[in-house]
Design a protein around this motif. Structure first.
Motif, PDB file in Angstrom:
ATOM      1  N   VAL A 112       0.843  -1.204   0.000  1.00 48.88           N
ATOM      2  CA  VAL A 112       0.000   0.000   0.000  1.00 48.88           C
ATOM      3  C   VAL A 112       0.875   1.249   0.000  1.00 48.88           C
ATOM      4  O   VAL A 112       1.827   1.350   0.777  1.00 48.88           O
ATOM      5  CB  VAL A 112      -0.935  -0.004   1.237  1.00 48.88           C
ATOM      6  CG1 VAL A 112      -1.742   1.279   1.308  1.00 48.88           C
ATOM      7  CG2 VAL A 112      -1.853  -1.222   1.203  1.00 48.88           C
ATOM      8  N   ASP A 113       0.539   2.189  -0.888  1.00 46.02           N
ATOM      9  CA  ASP A 113       1.238   3.468  -0.958  1.00 46.02           C
ATOM     10  C   ASP A 113       1.049   4.217   0.364  1.00 46.02           C
ATOM     11  O   ASP A 113      -0.082   4.375   0.836  1.00 46.02           O
ATOM     12  CB  ASP A 113       0.638   4.272  -2.118  1.00 46.02           C
ATOM     13  CG  ASP A 113       1.342   5.596  -2.318  1.00 46.02           C
ATOM     14  OD1 ASP A 113       1.962   5.756  -3.372  1.00 46.02           O
ATOM     15  OD2 ASP A 113       1.276   6.465  -1.414  1.00 46.02           O
ATOM     16  N   VAL A 114       2.163   4.665   0.944  1.00 50.01           N
ATOM     17  CA  VAL A 114       2.058   5.266   2.285  1.00 50.01           C
ATOM     18  C   VAL A 114       1.237   6.557   2.260  1.00 50.01           C
ATOM     19  O   VAL A 114       0.532   6.869   3.227  1.00 50.01           O
ATOM     20  CB  VAL A 114       3.466   5.459   2.921  1.00 50.01           C
ATOM     21  CG1 VAL A 114       4.235   6.562   2.246  1.00 50.01           C
ATOM     22  CG2 VAL A 114       3.358   5.685   4.423  1.00 50.01           C
ATOM     23  N   VAL A 115       1.267   7.296   1.174  1.00 47.07           N
ATOM     24  CA  VAL A 115       0.451   8.522   1.090  1.00 47.07           C
ATOM     25  C   VAL A 115      -1.035   8.154   1.084  1.00 47.07           C
ATOM     26  O   VAL A 115      -1.852   8.709   1.829  1.00 47.07           O
ATOM     27  CB  VAL A 115       0.831   9.336  -0.174  1.00 47.07           C
ATOM     28  CG1 VAL A 115      -0.221  10.395  -0.486  1.00 47.07           C
ATOM     29  CG2 VAL A 115       2.190   9.987   0.024  1.00 47.07           C
ATOM     30  N   LEU A 292      -9.032  -4.394  -0.968  1.00 46.34           N
ATOM     31  CA  LEU A 292      -9.735  -3.209  -0.472  1.00 46.34           C
ATOM     32  C   LEU A 292      -9.120  -1.985  -1.144  1.00 46.34           C
ATOM     33  O   LEU A 292      -7.933  -1.726  -0.996  1.00 46.34           O
ATOM     34  CB  LEU A 292      -9.541  -3.134   1.054  1.00 46.34           C
ATOM     35  CG  LEU A 292     -10.381  -2.163   1.851  1.00 46.34           C
ATOM     36  CD1 LEU A 292     -11.861  -2.453   1.696  1.00 46.34           C
ATOM     37  CD2 LEU A 292      -9.992  -2.265   3.331  1.00 46.34           C
ATOM     38  N   GLU A 293      -9.963  -1.258  -1.884  1.00 47.08           N
ATOM     39  CA  GLU A 293      -9.475  -0.052  -2.565  1.00 47.08           C
ATOM     40  C   GLU A 293      -9.571   1.131  -1.622  1.00 47.08           C
ATOM     41  O   GLU A 293     -10.618   1.307  -0.995  1.00 47.08           O
ATOM     42  CB  GLU A 293     -10.399   0.238  -3.752  1.00 47.08           C
ATOM     43  CG  GLU A 293      -9.750   0.079  -5.083  1.00 47.08           C
ATOM     44  CD  GLU A 293     -10.680   0.555  -6.182  1.00 47.08           C
ATOM     45  OE1 GLU A 293     -10.984   1.754  -6.213  1.00 47.08           O
ATOM     46  OE2 GLU A 293     -11.084  -0.299  -6.972  1.00 47.08           O
ATOM     47  N   LEU A 294      -8.525   1.941  -1.579  1.00 48.79           N
ATOM     48  CA  LEU A 294      -8.600   3.119  -0.716  1.00 48.79           C
ATOM     49  C   LEU A 294      -9.382   4.253  -1.387  1.00 48.79           C
ATOM     50  O   LEU A 294      -9.720   5.240  -0.752  1.00 48.79           O
ATOM     51  CB  LEU A 294      -7.207   3.574  -0.292  1.00 48.79           C
ATOM     52  CG  LEU A 294      -6.547   2.602   0.698  1.00 48.79           C
ATOM     53  CD1 LEU A 294      -5.093   2.961   0.962  1.00 48.79           C
ATOM     54  CD2 LEU A 294      -7.310   2.552   2.013  1.00 48.79           C
ATOM     55  N   SER A 295      -9.671   4.103  -2.666  1.00 48.40           N
ATOM     56  CA  SER A 295     -10.544   5.059  -3.366  1.00 48.40           C
ATOM     57  C   SER A 295     -10.111   6.509  -3.175  1.00 48.40           C
ATOM     58  O   SER A 295     -10.883   7.345  -2.719  1.00 48.40           O
ATOM     59  CB  SER A 295     -11.981   4.942  -2.822  1.00 48.40           C
ATOM     60  OG  SER A 295     -12.726   4.071  -3.560  1.00 48.40           O
TER      61      SER A 295
END
Ligand code: NAP
Length: 325
Positions: A112-115, A292-295
């Protein structure tokens, strides 16, 4: 450190970048070097002067961040300096550093991208606590999510579907409904063009929905009760349509239904830690598995925090808005 504060109450213009002392990690806390923070409706309500921070919370806005652990306070176990984490806050996220109890922090999965992880904790905490801990949403049940395309809604669709529930949403446009369907909703109701009570009856064969996650409040109280099945649970988490309404207690009794209200921000530290633990078991494994998409709708630079608020105020966003350093 650099931070944003509200100087007065009003529109995005009251957000002012200032210098603040860098916090230290107290006992049991971690100090996070913030990579990004997520925007929430509560930030806007606080900016407008109608949602003051709870006692003891930072006056700096920001309820969720991601970043890197800079230091550990005395007796803090389970984390290491340099680790990528995300955290649930009672305030203080619009800054370069924030200290937070270790029980409110989770490691960011490697994939997962930390931003983007900045947009995870507040929505996941709200959804897990309300759909599962409060409303006991069970596999095979049907849930109606108002504001399905927003930050809360986008997370709620995915976690409800993953739990085996059928998801109906309301939203204000075809484009927002499309977003919800892509995340796994079974059907979308454009509340500007359709009566959601009638549509729910059609979509559930007249039975109604088992659980409603409501961000509208008073304006929808009567309609929500009509849309609920026998044994239904209405969880009110937002008051975008007012706080005072009329409830037909006869219908409530006949349906053996329940009305629940909660807020996440003002809960005691221990309760928040329990919710973060529930997020760790319900939602984090899905995030780590890429299920799970962070959208994230848009990512704004820190110096452009005002623009992020202007975009949030426009209401055209779907999912989350984050601001990165
Ligand atoms: N109680 C808690 O602990 C807690 C925690 C977090 C958030 N919340 C609440 O949850 C709500 C959603 O937060 P968020 O951060 O996800 O905000 P968001 O991204 O802006 O989502 C809000 C959604 O509500 C819909 N909406 C706005 N006004 C509406 C109205 N009058 N009638 C029906 N729908 C309306 C909007 O969608 P459309 O354009 O489709 O209408 C929007 O997508 C907010 O009310 C927030 O205060 C509560």
């Amino acid at each position: 450190m650099r931070a944003f504060e509200y100087q007065g109450a009003g529109g995005p213009e009251v957000l002012v970048e200032v210098d603040r002392p860098k916090p230290a990690a107290g006992a049991g806390e971690v100090l996070i070097k913030v990579a990004a923070f997520g925007l929430n409706r509560a930030d806007v309500q606080q900016r407008r002067g109608v949602y003051p921070p709870p006692a003891g919370a930072s006056d700096i806005p920001g309820l969720e961040v991601s970043g890197t652990i800079e230091a550990l306070g005395e007796g803090t176990l389970g984390f290491t300096v340099g680790q990528n984490v995300c955290a649930l806050l009672s305030g203080g996220g619009y800054a370069q550093y924030v200290s937070v109890p270790a029980g409110h922090v989770l490691e960011v999965p490697e994939n997962v991208d930390v931003v983007d992880a900045a947009g995870f904790m507040e929505v996941a905490g709200t959804v897990v606590s309300n759909l599962f801990l409060e409303a006991n949403l069970a596999p095979g049940e049907t849930v109606l999510l108002h504001g399905g395309a927003g930050g809360i809604g986008s997370m709620a669709i995915q976690l409800a579907v993953a739990a085996g529930a059928k998801v109906l949403v309301t939203a204000s446009s075809a484009q927002k409904i499309e977003h919800c369907l892509a995340l796994g909703a079974t059907a979308g109701i454009n509340y500007r063009e359709e009566d959601f009570v009638e549509r729910v009856a059609e979509l559930t064969g007249g039975a109604g929905v088992d659980v409603i996650l409501d961000v509208v409040g008073a304006k929808y109280l009567g309609q929500n009760l009509r849309a609920m099945a026998v044994g239904g649970r209405l969880v009110v988490i937002g008051l975008q349509g007012g706080a005072t309404g009329e409830l037909n207690l006869g219908t409530l009794m006949a349906k053996r239904a329940r009305v629940i209200g909660t807020t996440l921000r003002a809960r005691p530290l221990e309760q928040k830690a329990e919710i973060v633990a529930a997020v760790k078991s319900h939602a984090l494994p899905l995030l780590a598995a890429g299920a799970l998409e962070l959208s994230i709708d848009r990512r704004f630079p820190f110096t452009d925090t005002r623009s992020a608020h202007e975009y949030f105020d426009s209401g055209i966003h779907t999912g989350k808005i984050v601001v990165k350093h």
